[in-house]
Motif scaffolding. Sequence first.
Motif, short mmCIF file in Angstrom:
data_model
loop_
_atom_site.label_atom_id
_atom_site.label_comp_id
_atom_site.label_asym_id
_atom_site.label_seq_id
_atom_site.Cartn_x
_atom_site.Cartn_y
_atom_site.Cartn_z
N LEU A 154 11.05 20.60 -4.32
CA LEU A 154 9.68 20.73 -5.03
C LEU A 154 8.78 19.64 -5.04
O LEU A 154 7.57 19.51 -5.10
CB LEU A 154 10.03 21.20 -6.58
N ASN A 155 9.30 18.46 -5.32
CA ASN A 155 8.77 17.27 -5.41
C ASN A 155 7.95 17.02 -4.15
O ASN A 155 6.74 16.43 -3.98
CB ASN A 155 9.62 15.99 -5.70
N ARG A 156 8.60 17.21 -3.15
CA ARG A 156 8.04 17.05 -1.71
C ARG A 156 6.69 17.93 -1.40
O ARG A 156 5.62 17.52 -0.98
CB ARG A 156 8.99 17.20 -0.33
N LEU A 157 6.83 19.26 -2.09
CA LEU A 157 5.81 20.13 -1.74
C LEU A 157 4.55 19.56 -2.72
O LEU A 157 3.16 19.75 -2.26
CB LEU A 157 6.21 21.57 -2.41
N MET A 158 4.89 19.15 -3.93
CA MET A 158 3.68 18.36 -4.74
C MET A 158 2.81 17.48 -4.08
O MET A 158 1.95 17.08 -4.02
CB MET A 158 4.33 18.45 -6.22
N SER A 159 3.94 16.41 -3.72
CA SER A 159 3.43 15.41 -3.13
C SER A 159 2.67 15.76 -1.84
O SER A 159 1.41 15.05 -1.53
CB SER A 159 4.63 14.38 -2.42
N ARG A 160 3.05 16.71 -1.04
CA ARG A 160 2.25 17.28 0.44
C ARG A 160 1.00 17.60 -0.09
O ARG A 160 -0.07 17.18 0.59
CB ARG A 160 2.96 18.42 0.87
N GLU A 161 0.70 18.37 -1.20
CA GLU A 161 -0.34 18.76 -1.80
C GLU A 161 -1.50 17.82 -2.28
O GLU A 161 -2.70 17.83 -2.07
CB GLU A 161 -0.41 19.84 -2.83
N ILE A 162 -0.90 16.83 -2.84
CA ILE A 162 -1.70 15.42 -3.14
C ILE A 162 -2.18 14.81 -1.98
O ILE A 162 -3.58 14.40 -1.63
CB ILE A 162 -0.76 14.49 -4.10
N VAL A 163 -1.42 14.67 -1.10
CA VAL A 163 -1.81 13.96 0.25
C VAL A 163 -3.02 14.66 1.11
O VAL A 163 -3.81 14.47 1.44
CB VAL A 163 -0.61 13.87 1.58
N ARG A 164 -2.67 16.22 1.03
CA ARG A 164 -3.56 17.05 1.52
C ARG A 164 -5.04 16.81 0.76
O ARG A 164 -6.26 16.93 1.51
CB ARG A 164 -3.09 18.55 1.33
N GLU A 165 -4.94 16.82 -0.34
CA GLU A 165 -6.27 16.66 -1.01
C GLU A 165 -7.00 15.34 -1.04
O GLU A 165 -8.06 15.28 -0.69
CB GLU A 165 -5.95 16.88 -2.83
N HIS A 166 -6.16 14.28 -0.93
CA HIS A 166 -6.71 12.94 -0.43
C HIS A 166 -7.41 13.07 0.86
O HIS A 166 -8.64 12.54 0.85
CB HIS A 166 -5.71 11.92 -0.37
#
Length: 275
Positions: A154-166
């Motif tokens: 779950l943490n990996r998914l959330m981190s991936r979305e943060i990177v995607r938005e950046h």
Amino acid sequence: MTRQTTAARLVHPVPDHGAAPIRLQPLPPACAACRVSGLCLPTGLPVDDSQCLGALIGPRIRIHKGAPLFNANDPLTTLYAVRCGSFKTNLNNAEGQGVVINFWMPGDVLGLDAIATEHHVCDAIALEDSEVCPIPYRRLQALARDFPVLQQSLNRLMSREIVREHERVLMLCNLTAEERLANFLIDLSRCFVDRGYSAQSFILRMSREDMASYLGLRLETVCRSVARLRAQGIVNLQGRLVEILDMTALRALEQGVGDIDRKSGPKPPDHLPPG
């Protein structure tokens, strides 16, 4: 991929924004047989433990094209893993104008936007007839305490979305219209490859208007950029069918070293402010 017979009962009351989600008959080994399970959240669970898996993943839900999976301000109850089909998420400004902030494909998990406030901040709309696997959020939290690897997933998914938005913010701030379009097509190509499809030929599920909104461009600018890519022999885009003819040239264009005439910066009449 076989389609399941639909049952005519609602999953839960849904605002009248379009066709309501319909519950499908569940597939017992759904996650083990799913071709995008390696991209999805349940990879943190022992797949041979049917009780554990069944306690987390609900019966699949079909969402018809144009219908909402959830709307802004809806309370967080469920995360949704996209099994097939595609979605867009929209943010509405104070004037009620929608801005496309993301597109979602099989293996992506929708609903992470609501974890901070326990209410969704955007609308999720199906771009085609789609199927999702519902993951009750409270049950997910409880299981994550027993299976730390699930919490890591779950943490990996959330981190991936943060990177995607950046990455999207950088794209909106730094790239010209043609570079944005090249970046968008290359990202789509990577996504299709990750899901076992061709890197050079694929179908766009979003409209030109949705593309323009996501890229922070005017519709006519997107159309001109597509025509220039076609004229250069880099991409052939007819309707929604994309054929990347020269991936090397497309990557060069994304990096700002392509042959297409470039401007030193975005032109105010063509570009919209980042959404």
